[in-house]
Design a protein around this motif. Structure first.
Motif, mmCIF file in Angstrom:
data_model
loop_
_atom_site.group_PDB
_atom_site.id
_atom_site.type_symbol
_atom_site.label_atom_id
_atom_site.label_comp_id
_atom_site.label_asym_id
_atom_site.label_seq_id
_atom_site.Cartn_x
_atom_site.Cartn_y
_atom_site.Cartn_z
ATOM 1 N N CYS A 13 98.608 -57.593 -28.330
ATOM 2 C CA CYS A 13 99.202 -56.410 -29.300
ATOM 3 C C CYS A 13 98.373 -54.946 -28.931
ATOM 4 O O CYS A 13 98.742 -53.941 -29.505
ATOM 5 N N CYS A 23 97.878 -61.333 -34.212
ATOM 6 C CA CYS A 23 98.263 -62.369 -33.343
ATOM 7 C C CYS A 23 97.504 -63.630 -33.666
ATOM 8 O O CYS A 23 96.328 -63.585 -34.152
ATOM 9 N N HIS A 59 106.855 -53.967 -25.295
ATOM 10 C CA HIS A 59 107.522 -54.177 -26.581
ATOM 11 C C HIS A 59 108.768 -53.427 -26.937
ATOM 12 O O HIS A 59 109.255 -52.453 -26.249
ATOM 13 N N HIS A 66 103.497 -56.574 -35.504
ATOM 14 C CA HIS A 66 102.079 -56.209 -35.524
ATOM 15 C C HIS A 66 101.859 -54.703 -34.654
ATOM 16 O O HIS A 66 100.978 -54.163 -34.367
ATOM 17 N N CYS A 112 106.023 -59.014 -24.972
ATOM 18 C CA CYS A 112 105.619 -59.275 -26.179
ATOM 19 C C CYS A 112 106.599 -60.611 -26.425
ATOM 20 O O CYS A 112 107.740 -60.319 -26.664
#
Length: 120
Positions: A13, A23, A59, A66, A112
């Motif tokens: 992240c 995470c 992402h 997150h 992700c």
């Protein structure tokens, strides 16, 4: 503790470990995520924008718990606001996603896992 140790960033992240990174540790069971209706609404990025972190992760806006919109700023991040159809699925070492806005030197070669799960 040294400054470098304090600022160790998560590979997944890109948040500082212990200061925002949620995470799970390698091999650990992921934490439960909030239901989609409780996640923050993103204003600057359409839902299909591919966001590219400094650690080469892609992402999707609002798809993972997150990452918040205010963290996605240049020069740390790049993004693709109108990605080619299927780019998310093809994304990998042999087909990196290259940022077209923000930090255009950013390339994503991995997705992700939480964002990918949100698409299922």
């Amino acid at each position: 503790m040294s400054k470098a140790a304090k600022e160790e960033r998560c590979e997944r992240c890109d948040f500082i470990i212990g200061l925002g990174c949620a995470c799970p540790a390698a091999g650990a069971v992921p934490k439960a995520q909030p239901a989609p209706h409780t996640r923050q609404e993103w204003q600057r990025f359409p839902a299909d924008t591919i966001l590219i972190s400094p650690t080469q992760y892609a992402h999707l806006p609002g798809a993972c718990g997150h990452l918040t919109e205010e963290l996605v700023t240049p020069p740390r991040w790049g993004w693709i606001p109108d990605p080619a159809p299927g780019l998310w699925d093809r994304l990998g070492i042999s087909c990196p996603a290259v940022a077209t806005q923000g930090n255009t030197s950013r390339r994503a070669i991995k997705r992700c896992q939480e964002c990918e799960a949100a698409l299922s």
